[in-house]
Design an enzyme around this catalytic site. Sequence first.
Site, mmCIF file in Angstrom:
data_model
loop_
_atom_site.group_PDB
_atom_site.id
_atom_site.type_symbol
_atom_site.label_atom_id
_atom_site.label_comp_id
_atom_site.label_asym_id
_atom_site.label_seq_id
_atom_site.Cartn_x
_atom_site.Cartn_y
_atom_site.Cartn_z
ATOM 1 N N ASP A 1 0.799 -1.225 0.000
ATOM 2 C CA ASP A 1 0.000 0.000 0.000
ATOM 3 C C ASP A 1 0.830 1.272 0.000
ATOM 4 O O ASP A 1 0.384 2.327 0.451
ATOM 5 C CB ASP A 1 -0.930 -0.015 1.229
ATOM 6 C CG ASP A 1 -0.167 -0.342 2.499
ATOM 7 O OD1 ASP A 1 1.060 -0.155 2.517
ATOM 8 O OD2 ASP A 1 -0.793 -0.796 3.479
ATOM 9 N N GLU B 1 -0.556 -9.025 -1.472
ATOM 10 C CA GLU B 1 -1.095 -8.539 -0.182
ATOM 11 C C GLU B 1 -2.318 -7.637 -0.421
ATOM 12 O O GLU B 1 -2.414 -6.516 0.088
ATOM 13 C CB GLU B 1 -0.035 -7.800 0.646
ATOM 14 C CG GLU B 1 -0.383 -7.657 2.107
ATOM 15 C CD GLU B 1 0.653 -6.830 2.890
ATOM 16 O OE1 GLU B 1 0.696 -5.612 2.740
ATOM 17 O OE2 GLU B 1 1.415 -7.441 3.656
ATOM 18 N N GLU C 1 -1.955 5.033 3.379
ATOM 19 C CA GLU C 1 -1.913 3.672 2.831
ATOM 20 C C GLU C 1 -3.290 3.063 2.566
ATOM 21 O O GLU C 1 -3.460 2.293 1.612
ATOM 22 C CB GLU C 1 -1.115 2.745 3.766
ATOM 23 C CG GLU C 1 0.381 3.037 3.822
ATOM 24 C CD GLU C 1 0.754 4.154 4.777
ATOM 25 O OE1 GLU C 1 -0.150 4.704 5.451
ATOM 26 O OE2 GLU C 1 1.943 4.510 4.847
ATOM 27 N N HIS D 1 6.649 4.606 13.298
ATOM 28 C CA HIS D 1 6.898 5.465 12.131
ATOM 29 C C HIS D 1 5.641 5.944 11.424
ATOM 30 O O HIS D 1 5.730 6.746 10.499
ATOM 31 C CB HIS D 1 7.789 4.747 11.119
ATOM 32 C CG HIS D 1 7.062 3.679 10.342
ATOM 33 N ND1 HIS D 1 6.837 2.431 10.839
ATOM 34 C CD2 HIS D 1 6.499 3.697 9.110
ATOM 35 C CE1 HIS D 1 6.178 1.705 9.947
ATOM 36 N NE2 HIS D 1 5.946 2.449 8.882
ATOM 37 N N ARG E 1 2.691 7.784 9.789
ATOM 38 C CA ARG E 1 2.457 9.228 9.599
ATOM 39 C C ARG E 1 1.400 9.760 10.559
ATOM 40 O O ARG E 1 1.521 10.867 11.064
ATOM 41 C CB ARG E 1 1.997 9.494 8.165
ATOM 42 C CG ARG E 1 3.055 9.167 7.135
ATOM 43 C CD ARG E 1 3.866 10.388 6.793
ATOM 44 N NE ARG E 1 4.998 9.997 5.966
ATOM 45 C CZ ARG E 1 5.778 10.849 5.339
ATOM 46 N NH1 ARG E 1 5.559 12.142 5.426
ATOM 47 N NH2 ARG E 1 6.797 10.426 4.623
ATOM 48 N N HIS F 1 13.339 4.930 12.741
ATOM 49 C CA HIS F 1 13.035 5.142 11.319
ATOM 50 C C HIS F 1 13.719 6.429 10.846
ATOM 51 O O HIS F 1 13.723 7.427 11.563
ATOM 52 C CB HIS F 1 11.511 5.240 11.156
ATOM 53 C CG HIS F 1 11.037 5.169 9.738
ATOM 54 N ND1 HIS F 1 11.151 6.230 8.860
ATOM 55 C CD2 HIS F 1 10.446 4.182 9.033
ATOM 56 C CE1 HIS F 1 10.643 5.891 7.687
ATOM 57 N NE2 HIS F 1 10.215 4.642 7.755
#
Length: 380
Positions: A95, A117, A131, A220, A222, A252
């Site tokens: 994604d 996936e 995503e 990590h 967003r 990250h």
Amino acid sequence: MNILCIIGTRPEAIKMAPLINLLKNDSRFECFVCSTSQHKTMLESALSFFEIKPDFDLAIMKPDQNYFDVSVNILTKVEPVITKINPEIILVQGDTTTAFIAALAAFYLKIRIGHIEAGLRTNRKDEPYPEEINRQLISRLADFHFAPTQEARQNLIAENIPSRNIFVTGNTVIDALQIALNTIPRDENEWTTERFPEISEMLWLFLKDKTKKLILVTAHRRENITSGIKNIASAIQQLTKRDDVFVVLPVHPNPEVKNLIHNELKGIENIFLLEPLSYPTFIFLIEKCYFILTDSGGIQEEASALGKPLLVTRNTTDRREVINSGTAKLVGTNIQSILYSAVHLLDDGAVYQKMTIPTTIYGDGNASQKIIGILADQIT
Ligand code: UD1
Ligand code: UDP
């Protein structure tokens, strides 16, 4: 049959690598790999473990990139690669912006798309951001949907994806996990800095001290920047006041994430802030840890296969199977909620034991093989 695999970030590299290596060794296919390099160092590390050298590198990563830069650069730079290879099918995974833009480019060029996936959903536009929408859009574009579980298949059927185009294969991350596990020495005498250069002598002292429990942490997402990550850091600070725990947190490289974490947690003796780890070293630490605190997607899948308790620092999940299996608990990013569950895991043996049962919900490590069989069958 020409196949073009387009990848760009660490999780895509890890999850596509077993499939790419099988395709490369199968005479029915000519497999080409294009890296967008949406990620640089993290991608290189994952690819080098699996000994994959991309045939094309779009080299788009720049510091502080945003999704406009990433999308525009991929779209313009990938077109000549696709045109040159003219593949029968393009495979994308997951994604990310790389996966979505590569699928869009394939669609514009009328090349069939296989989505590895497929079918994960929260059905919330803001989580995970961006995503969830990336993968929903990929589902609209794709011709073949390789769903990891029956639940993912149902999600696609609910969106009117024809069932004949959906194939439940398991998740290729389990294939990758098994490859990594096979490289980890079982003999404790080999657990040294020489063998694992990313693990310092000081960290080994903690790892080998039977009175201390390792909490492995990653953060990590967003949507967790800024307040979520600050809260996660505060919870960690409080937990590490106990002398029976220590934390390893590979940070990250996103500058916003890095600054937040270093500002809050640097200089604490029992918190090890590390650079992103090579895949086998990270899997070694999953095996060694007491529990995991993470907002990562892939780590949930690996931990549930290994029967490692997980506290997921998200408000909602696209991997309900992991929660239902009992190995994971959604704790969100509220400090008290994280602390409550963490302390329970540390102090209540019965609660802990219930979360240590390994699952096979993501398959048996043969997802890549199944995908290859379907590709050979379907694309003639
Ligand atoms: C991306 C994916 C996310 C995935 C994550 C894996 C999208 C929309 N999201 O998010 O699904 O979970 O990757 O980690 O594609 N950076 C470096 N070096 C690296 C990698 C990244 O410096 O090796 C920096 C980039 O320059 C950027 C930041 O980290 O400033 C974030 O990278 P980006 O690819 O934009 O998105 P992620 O948040 O990593
Ligand atoms: N991982 C790794 N080194 C690390 C942290 C994670 O190799 O220091 C691996 C992890 O085992 C998993 C993948 O990276 O396979 C997950 O990537 P990430 O959390 O960045 O992305 P997500 O899965 O959330 O999209």
